[in-house]
Design a protein around this motif. Sequence first.
Motif, PDB file in Angstrom:
ATOM      1  N   LEU A 111      34.892   8.178   7.604  1.00 26.84           N
ATOM      2  CA  LEU A 111      36.102   7.848   8.347  1.00 26.84           C
ATOM      3  C   LEU A 111      36.800   6.644   7.717  1.00 26.84           C
ATOM      4  N   VAL A 112      38.109   6.658   7.763  1.00 25.24           N
ATOM      5  CA  VAL A 112      38.925   5.586   7.182  1.00 25.24           C
ATOM      6  C   VAL A 112      39.923   5.117   8.238  1.00 25.24           C
ATOM      7  N   ALA A 113      40.016   3.795   8.422  1.00 27.69           N
ATOM      8  CA  ALA A 113      41.010   3.233   9.325  1.00 27.69           C
ATOM      9  C   ALA A 113      42.385   3.314   8.663  1.00 27.69           C
ATOM     10  N   SER A 114      43.337   3.982   9.329  1.00 25.75           N
ATOM     11  CA  SER A 114      44.668   4.155   8.744  1.00 25.75           C
ATOM     12  C   SER A 114      45.413   2.838   8.626  1.00 25.75           C
ATOM     13  N   GLU A 115      45.164   1.902   9.552  1.00 28.31           N
ATOM     14  CA  GLU A 115      45.852   0.609   9.556  1.00 28.31           C
ATOM     15  C   GLU A 115      44.803  -0.502   9.663  1.00 28.31           C
TER      16      GLU A 115
ATOM     17  N   ASP B 208      44.516  -3.536   8.628  1.00 28.48           N
ATOM     18  CA  ASP B 208      44.919  -4.931   8.817  1.00 28.48           C
ATOM     19  C   ASP B 208      45.686  -5.161  10.117  1.00 28.48           C
ATOM     20  N   LYS B 209      45.975  -4.116  10.843  1.00 29.04           N
ATOM     21  CA  LYS B 209      46.755  -4.263  12.069  1.00 29.04           C
ATOM     22  C   LYS B 209      45.876  -4.777  13.202  1.00 29.04           C
ATOM     23  N   LEU B 210      46.435  -5.691  14.019  1.00 29.51           N
ATOM     24  CA  LEU B 210      45.754  -6.159  15.220  1.00 29.51           C
ATOM     25  C   LEU B 210      46.031  -5.176  16.349  1.00 29.51           C
ATOM     26  N   HIS B 211      44.981  -4.645  16.963  1.00 35.72           N
ATOM     27  CA  HIS B 211      45.126  -3.681  18.038  1.00 35.72           C
ATOM     28  C   HIS B 211      44.801  -4.363  19.364  1.00 35.72           C
ATOM     29  N   CYS B 212      45.763  -4.336  20.277  1.00 41.07           N
ATOM     30  CA  CYS B 212      45.608  -5.011  21.566  1.00 41.07           C
ATOM     31  C   CYS B 212      44.862  -4.094  22.536  1.00 41.07           C
ATOM     32  N   LEU B 213      43.746  -4.596  23.065  1.00 41.59           N
ATOM     33  CA  LEU B 213      42.911  -3.786  23.936  1.00 41.59           C
ATOM     34  C   LEU B 213      43.587  -3.466  25.267  1.00 41.59           C
ATOM     35  N   GLN B 214      44.494  -4.351  25.733  1.00 45.50           N
ATOM     36  CA  GLN B 214      45.156  -4.111  27.017  1.00 45.50           C
ATOM     37  C   GLN B 214      46.375  -3.193  26.894  1.00 45.50           C
ATOM     38  N   ASN B 215      46.757  -2.842  25.688  1.00 46.84           N
ATOM     39  CA  ASN B 215      47.921  -1.992  25.487  1.00 46.84           C
ATOM     40  C   ASN B 215      47.625  -0.582  26.020  1.00 46.84           C
ATOM     41  N   PRO B 216      48.415  -0.082  26.995  1.00 40.64           N
ATOM     42  CA  PRO B 216      48.154   1.277  27.501  1.00 40.64           C
ATOM     43  C   PRO B 216      48.218   2.337  26.407  1.00 40.64           C
ATOM     44  N   ALA B 217      48.957   2.047  25.343  1.00 40.17           N
ATOM     45  CA  ALA B 217      49.058   2.994  24.225  1.00 40.17           C
ATOM     46  C   ALA B 217      48.020   2.690  23.148  1.00 40.17           C
ATOM     47  N   PHE B 218      46.936   1.980  23.502  1.00 39.43           N
ATOM     48  CA  PHE B 218      45.908   1.595  22.531  1.00 39.43           C
ATOM     49  C   PHE B 218      45.344   2.835  21.834  1.00 39.43           C
ATOM     50  N   VAL B 219      45.390   2.820  20.529  1.00 39.90           N
ATOM     51  CA  VAL B 219      44.798   3.879  19.723  1.00 39.90           C
ATOM     52  C   VAL B 219      44.477   3.292  18.357  1.00 39.90           C
ATOM     53  N   LEU B 220      43.328   3.669  17.822  1.00 40.75           N
ATOM     54  CA  LEU B 220      42.916   3.238  16.485  1.00 40.75           C
ATOM     55  C   LEU B 220      43.040   4.437  15.559  1.00 40.75           C
ATOM     56  N   PRO B 221      44.093   4.510  14.741  1.00 40.14           N
ATOM     57  CA  PRO B 221      44.273   5.677  13.863  1.00 40.14           C
ATOM     58  C   PRO B 221      43.119   5.801  12.869  1.00 40.14           C
TER      59      PRO B 221
ATOM     60  N   ALA C  44      27.768   4.454  11.127  1.00 43.10           N
ATOM     61  CA  ALA C  44      28.734   3.351  11.225  1.00 43.10           C
ATOM     62  C   ALA C  44      30.036   3.788  10.565  1.00 43.10           C
ATOM     63  N   GLY C  45      31.124   3.496  11.236  1.00 41.85           N
ATOM     64  CA  GLY C  45      32.432   3.854  10.719  1.00 41.85           C
ATOM     65  C   GLY C  45      33.185   2.645  10.204  1.00 41.85           C
ATOM     66  N   PRO C  46      34.506   2.731  10.141  1.00 43.35           N
ATOM     67  CA  PRO C  46      35.318   1.636   9.584  1.00 43.35           C
ATOM     68  C   PRO C  46      35.443   0.471  10.561  1.00 43.35           C
ATOM     69  N   GLU C  47      36.038  -0.629  10.061  1.00 38.29           N
ATOM     70  CA  GLU C  47      36.286  -1.809  10.874  1.00 38.29           C
ATOM     71  C   GLU C  47      37.741  -1.822  11.342  1.00 38.29           C
ATOM     72  N   PHE C  48      37.939  -2.458  12.500  1.00 35.63           N
ATOM     73  CA  PHE C  48      39.274  -2.605  13.072  1.00 35.63           C
ATOM     74  C   PHE C  48      39.449  -4.040  13.559  1.00 35.63           C
ATOM     75  N   GLN C  49      40.692  -4.503  13.538  1.00 35.79           N
ATOM     76  CA  GLN C  49      41.015  -5.828  14.070  1.00 35.79           C
ATOM     77  C   GLN C  49      41.412  -5.668  15.536  1.00 35.79           C
ATOM     78  N   LEU C  50      40.627  -6.278  16.442  1.00 37.03           N
ATOM     79  CA  LEU C  50      40.879  -6.159  17.870  1.00 37.03           C
ATOM     80  C   LEU C  50      41.343  -7.486  18.447  1.00 37.03           C
ATOM     81  N   LEU C  51      42.118  -7.380  19.508  1.00 36.63           N
ATOM     82  CA  LEU C  51      42.688  -8.567  20.143  1.00 36.63           C
ATOM     83  C   LEU C  51      42.771  -8.318  21.640  1.00 36.63           C
TER      84      LEU C  51
END
Length: 807
Positions: free
Chosen positions: A326-330, A332-345, A414-421
């Motif tokens: 698996l590869v994270a499409s974005e 370096d992007k910060l993904h907000c956990l409270q965002n109702p549209a939260f999705v990790l491409p 184990a899959g890719p890493e994501f930046q969470l906020l």
Amino acid sequence: MTMTGRKFLIAAACAVLFLLPCTLRGDGSNFDLDGPALNVRVTRGKLTLDLFQVPNLLAGDKLWIQPAFPPSQSVRYLLIVSFLRGATNPPPEEWFTKAETWNATVRAKGVSVAVPQGAQQALLMLAPVTGGDFTTLRAAVRGRPGIFVRAVQDLQQAGLQRTRLDKYLQGVQVIAQTDPSDLQKEAPLLAKSLKIKLDSDCFEKPPDQQAECLTQNSNDLVLDDGGAQTMVSELASGANTDLIGQISSTHMAGGGAYSPYVGAVVDMVKIFSNLHTAKYQYIPAISVVNGERLGLKLNNPPSFHDPKSVIVVGLPPIGPTHAPDLVASEPDKLHCLQNPAFVLPVDGGPLLYSTGFGRNLNLQWKDSAGKEIEVPVTSDAKRGGLVLAGAKTFPAGAEGKARLKGYWGFDSFAGPEFQLLSSSESAGWKMLPEDGSQLLTGKMDTIHLVSREAGCSEKVTFTSDASKSIAWKVTKASEIEAQLPLEDAKPGQVGLQIKQFGVAKPETLSLHVYSNDVKLADFDYHAGDATLDVKGAHLEQVASLNLDGVRFVPAKGASDGAGDLIFKADGNATTLTPESSQIARVALRDGRTLDLKGQIDPPRPRVTLLNKDVNMVSTGDPLAFLRLGNPNDLPLNGTLTFFVKDAAKFSPSMKLEIATEDESSSVQLSFSDGGLILQDATTARAQLNPAKSFGPSVFGELQFRVLDGKGGDSDWQPLTRLVRLPKITRIVCSDDVSKPCRLEGSDLFLIDSLSVDANFTSPVVVSEGFAGTSLSVPRPNGTLLYVKLRDAPGSVNRLLAPVFPEQ
């Protein structure tokens, strides 16, 4: 071969290809007939999973299989579980297990079979009972194992690709039924996740025709997923098979344009068309798994007359599991956990979306405080990535890298890493300083707002009018760019509200908007300088100034609305002379240009400090002497003699100004009063008596500059540090060496501390506001004490004072 005979064979081959018309690709590859169903679970160690969650089998796994036939089932099927060990190695007879599906015990409890050591493939067969069928079918498999190995591989491949196709078709159907207007947004994500071919021209059609367009010729939509497909060389032989292979490669029959799914189906046709006897024919079944239920899809109706149909079902491959890369499409992007549209491409794993292989998925990370956080997620093909699995409360203001962890079947992966906020009540919003001077009334202005939680921004509005639209976007991980409509704004404070996801109350940020009515008075410049002084109001609107070809830019930031602004030369300014043009061209930030009159004066004095000498004096008693430790320190009651040199030459009207650092106290020396004496035309001696010039309350750093008497002053330069000294008369000590001594004198409040050693190991500190004339001090080292003065506490000074016996 005659032309007639060849045409006959071609027609027969087309019929074998599931009645595939030679001019239409894929029509016969539809597995749309419902076959019988089974319940299947797999146990490895102490863990049991439904077949939907099992990508592979290993030796020792226990298969539990239960018929799921309806009560009205009249045909008795014999279930045969068999294992293979390669194309060239017939399996032993004990690797075949039979179960009578009509048996009440089998129907109620199922049958359990263990995967034997050395097995490489597993398959099921459902055969109508005729008598002697088990022995016959076992002999068929052992007699031609390669055909069944290839069949299992193609069935596995077709089954996995069919799960992607079904997921796509179901998703498009759901979108079309709920909100067809979402098709153009969600269908591309769905297709991208599942690696399905998408015809973007379908979106040019009317909305009610788009779904049908997106799903037509569905069998041809499956793309190669880059890893799941394992094609093997054809094992069948014979004239008919060769002819079928030739036809399938022609343009008429597809010519290599088959999707992987159709390709696997065509391969199965080749295999099963050559695998029949007078008593049995073999038909493939594609597995449609949901939970433990294994549904079977057939493309030919079973026959219960000779040759009777034996349904062949492929089970998951036997061997190590291969989790997708698996590869994270974005990334370096910060993904907000409270965002109702939260999705990790996530790319690279269509089976993650179409099967249950990926299970117990979590994002595991540590926040800035080092606390372990685990966030359950699940895959969502329609949204193109991983989404939160259920509601969860997150620590406020947490931020960090999270890695996808979970299981692929029985095995962890184990899959890719994501930046969470995670957002907090206070995001600490600030505006970039360089944007502050550009907020002007009467125009749209762009500002940049900075916060570590920029990725959790939901909305930006004006405090005074929340309905007024403010366009904004996230430009960096910690920055958003906002377009402020200030056309109707008045000068002064403007409030912005930044709403964060998951936070009820927005944060308010106050901004200052300046008037657009710039006022330019004049400029002042001395030839040879690198800076230019502009007088006026609202000079923050000035972007640059061009004076006779030399460009100047603001050097110290914006004015507060009135006063001077210093500009620095952006290049070589030595070409400017008093004879140059006295009109500057001013460029404003709003694009306007204005003319500004000013004055280019002769060069200012440029002096350097050559040498200086400090005349140190004793305190009150000639026998007591305080030697200053820093040669740059000048005692208030001392005398400073120094020499300065002018780059040109001194004129009689020039003066030398000496002042404190804040310019609150100053004195001017001139040639007429004797404070300055020429050594030659370019060198002068200056002499300063600080006690006489400044009085008893001035201390600290002193600086000097030359005044030319025409308004041209040189730059300030450091000169010396002025310190005030106490008046010490003597030290009195008793004969008892265990007792301290007494220091006598006046102005002792100017002492910071005293010590018998230069390191001030055990100092005597003089308190603030000390008014006495004597101090208790340690017994000197002979006649020596070390002293720090209040005006220069960083320097260590030596006090030599006579020691008298106590009377």
